[in-house]
Design an enzyme around this catalytic site. Structure first.
Site, PDB file in Angstrom:
ATOM      1  N   ASP A   1       0.803  -1.228   0.000  1.00 15.49           N
ATOM      2  CA  ASP A   1       0.000   0.000   0.000  1.00 15.49           C
ATOM      3  C   ASP A   1       0.829   1.268   0.000  1.00 15.49           C
ATOM      4  O   ASP A   1       0.405   2.288  -0.528  1.00 15.49           O
ATOM      5  CB  ASP A   1      -0.951   0.012   1.212  1.00 15.49           C
ATOM      6  CG  ASP A   1      -0.220   0.271   2.515  1.00 15.49           C
ATOM      7  OD1 ASP A   1       0.688  -0.523   2.857  1.00 15.49           O
ATOM      8  OD2 ASP A   1      -0.551   1.263   3.197  1.00 15.49           O
TER       9      ASP A   1
ATOM     10  N   ASP B   1       5.636   0.273   3.243  1.00 12.76           N
ATOM     11  CA  ASP B   1       5.858  -0.975   3.976  1.00 12.76           C
ATOM     12  C   ASP B   1       5.671  -2.156   3.034  1.00 12.76           C
ATOM     13  O   ASP B   1       5.555  -2.001   1.827  1.00 12.76           O
ATOM     14  CB  ASP B   1       4.920  -1.059   5.186  1.00 12.76           C
ATOM     15  CG  ASP B   1       3.457  -0.853   4.798  1.00 12.76           C
ATOM     16  OD1 ASP B   1       3.105  -1.143   3.646  1.00 12.76           O
ATOM     17  OD2 ASP B   1       2.674  -0.396   5.654  1.00 12.76           O
TER      18      ASP B   1
ATOM     19  N   TYR C   1      -5.653   0.237   9.034  1.00 15.40           N
ATOM     20  CA  TYR C   1      -6.768   0.571   8.146  1.00 15.40           C
ATOM     21  C   TYR C   1      -8.079   0.107   8.760  1.00 15.40           C
ATOM     22  O   TYR C   1      -8.817  -0.679   8.184  1.00 15.40           O
ATOM     23  CB  TYR C   1      -6.553  -0.033   6.751  1.00 15.40           C
ATOM     24  CG  TYR C   1      -5.447   0.660   5.996  1.00 15.40           C
ATOM     25  CD1 TYR C   1      -5.655   1.904   5.406  1.00 15.40           C
ATOM     26  CD2 TYR C   1      -4.181   0.100   5.901  1.00 15.40           C
ATOM     27  CE1 TYR C   1      -4.640   2.561   4.731  1.00 15.40           C
ATOM     28  CE2 TYR C   1      -3.155   0.749   5.223  1.00 15.40           C
ATOM     29  CZ  TYR C   1      -3.394   1.980   4.643  1.00 15.40           C
ATOM     30  OH  TYR C   1      -2.381   2.630   3.976  1.00 15.40           O
TER      31      TYR C   1
ATOM     32  N   GLU D   1       5.796   9.668   3.109  1.00 18.60           N
ATOM     33  CA  GLU D   1       5.444   8.337   2.615  1.00 18.60           C
ATOM     34  C   GLU D   1       4.461   8.431   1.453  1.00 18.60           C
ATOM     35  O   GLU D   1       3.411   9.052   1.561  1.00 18.60           O
ATOM     36  CB  GLU D   1       4.834   7.497   3.736  1.00 18.60           C
ATOM     37  CG  GLU D   1       4.602   6.048   3.341  1.00 18.60           C
ATOM     38  CD  GLU D   1       4.211   5.162   4.512  1.00 18.60           C
ATOM     39  OE1 GLU D   1       4.390   3.937   4.414  1.00 18.60           O
ATOM     40  OE2 GLU D   1       3.732   5.700   5.535  1.00 18.60           O
TER      41      GLU D   1
END
Length: 491
Positions: A73, A76, A228, A468
């Protein structure tokens, strides 16, 4: 590395604007290329970001199934199906609305990027009606390591929800993703389109039959939260999935579903939000087309909410407005600001399309707003991201002369297998994480989280909220850039 706003640049920016010329076609190409850096599984021979290699090849083995493929995603090495499905939906919607504007090579690349995730999502729902896979990879173990995806030695746990336990938000978003993808590929691959749609129907049946949040399951809640979680509730994904099934099938039963469940499911609330968790803003715009183009006045309430959202983006209109930073970036509280800029810019362009095709304007009380005004607002967000901001910094990696060099991304920040064939263990990567040196592998096209409410950005790897990148920042940006690449002189 601390970056500072140049006072002279700031004065020039506010007095005259940043008179920059952008290559939107180049940005479009790079925004799609980014997805190759996020790939999991066996990489094809035509992989263009060659510092990446195969990874996650055992995914699904713990359940005797194949869950290889899909996307990591963000920075990571976990595959979170909830945001991945939203990414897929937005890639597909980008193709549906703006694919005809893309040069053939980029349309092909966009469809390849779309299929990389839709293939994986088909695997995730392959054991329905009995169970659905919602995630691969132990996020706590993964986040405690800094290692390349090719070296992963953390548990590749496959998280599954078995009926009658609920997973409505994940299943609802996968329904939307597969439905939208079926439309996007219908002309180029009708057989695959049919497969996608068949699986979308059965996924929605699971989502609606066993209503509830996947994070409510005791077996997985500590592994999906706080990463999430479904903070906004699962009902919006049920409406969102049904709306995409309606668009893909034309079935009246889905029309009845979204009409009768709007109020019970709270779709009249939080109408100015749209992202991986809250689908209401996008839902209203999507359903509005039925009213604008099809005279489906029984859905007028959706259009009214969409217009309310659009008017809140127009500074000249009366009433409540969304916030903007001093430099002009659309701002909402929390991190990763550019996810809001890309998703909402996408909605502005789509809504402008719907209005233009019916020769209509946006009605904001006594103010009539032509579609081109929404396009100008969207263009300001695009240009901000590409460098017209007080930092004079492009927030797309690899685009422009100045862009973030120390992004929060494991694969980008660690030496590639080409340059360092030996494994880099879980904690051995810490020296690279803590380094102030630029990342050795350029993740071309990645749009980072972006600046804060003061327009300031520090190019520092540990500051994940700003540095990120994520797939769901880029996915809607593909459609936005496709529009401006085809209309470079729009002003």
């Amino acid at each position: 590395m601390k970056l500072h706003i140049n006072p002279l640049l700031l004065i020039f920016f506010f007095l005259f604007g940043a008179a920059m010329s952008h290559d939107y076609s180049d940005a479009l190409s790079k925004s799609i290329l980014f997805f190759e850096g996020q790939r999991s599984g066996y990489l094809p021979n035509d992989q263009r970001l060659t510092w990446r290699r195969n990874s996650g090849l055992s995914d699904g083995w713990t359940h005797n199934t194949d869950l290889t493929g899909g996307y990591y995603d963000a920075g990571d090495n976990v595959k979170f199906n909830f945001p991945m499905a939203f990414t897929t939906t937005m890639l597909a919607w980008s193709v549906i609305e703006f694919g005809e504007l893309m040069p053939p090579p980029e349309l092909r690349n966009a469809l390849v990027a779309l299929r990389w995730s839709s293939d994986y999502l088909l695997k995730s729902v392959s054991q329905l009606p009995n169970r659905i896979f919602v995630q691969v990879g132990d996020p706590i173990a993964d986040h405690n390591c800094w290692e390349r995806p090719e070296d992963m030695d953390t548990p590749r746990t496959a998280y599954v929800v078995n009926a009658p336990n609920p997973a409505s938000e994940v299943a609802g978003e996968i329904t939307a993703a597969l439905s939208a993808a079926s439309i996007a590929v219908r002309s180029s691959d009708p057989g695959y389109s049919h497969t996608l749609l068949q699986n979308a129907v059965k996924t929605f049946q699971f989502a609606d039959m066993y209503r509830g949040a996947y994070s409510s399951n005791d077996d997985i809640k500590n592994d999906v939260c706080p990463f999430y979680c479904d903070f906004n509730g699962f009902q919006d994904e049920l409406l969102w999935g049904a709306a995409w099934l309606r668009k893909a099938t034309g079935d009246e039963s889905y029309l009845s579903y979204i009409e009768s469940n709007r109020e019970p499911f709270g779709a009249s609330e939080n109408v100015d939000e749209f992202g991986w968790d809250n689908k209401i803003g996008g839902l209203n715009v999507l359903v509005s087309k039925e009213v604008i183009a099809g005279n489906m006045y029984n859905l007028e309430a959706y259009k009214a909410s969409a217009e309310s959202f659009m008017c809140s983006l127009v500074p000249e209109s009366k009433g409540e407005h969304v916030e903007y930073t001093p430099g002009g970036l659309l701002y909402k509280p929390g991190g990763s600001q550019l996810q809001h800029a890309t998703t909402i810019s996408f909605l502005m362009l789509v809504y402008a399309q719907y209005l233009s095709r019916s020769s209509l304007s946006l009605n904001c009380g006594s103010l009539s707003v032509p579609p081109d005004h929404l396009r100008r607002l969207a263009k300001k967000q695009v240009d901000y991201i590409l460098g017209e901001n007080p930092m004079g910094l492009s927030y797309m990696v690899g685009y422009g002369a100045r862009y973030p060099k120390r992004i929060h991304h494991r694969g980008s920040s660690l030496p590639s297998i080409v340059d360092h064939p030996g494994a880099i263990g879980c904690k051995d990567g810490s020296v690279y994480f803590n380094s102030t040196e630029p990342n050795p592998n350029v993740l071309i096209g990645a749009v980072v989280g972006g600046p804060g409410e003061d327009d300031n950005y520090d190019d520092e790897r540990p500051d994940f909220r700003k540095s990120e990148p994520t797939t769901y920042i880029n996915a809607p940006f593909v459609g936005v850039l496709a529009y401006f690449a085809a209309n470079p002189s729009f002003n």
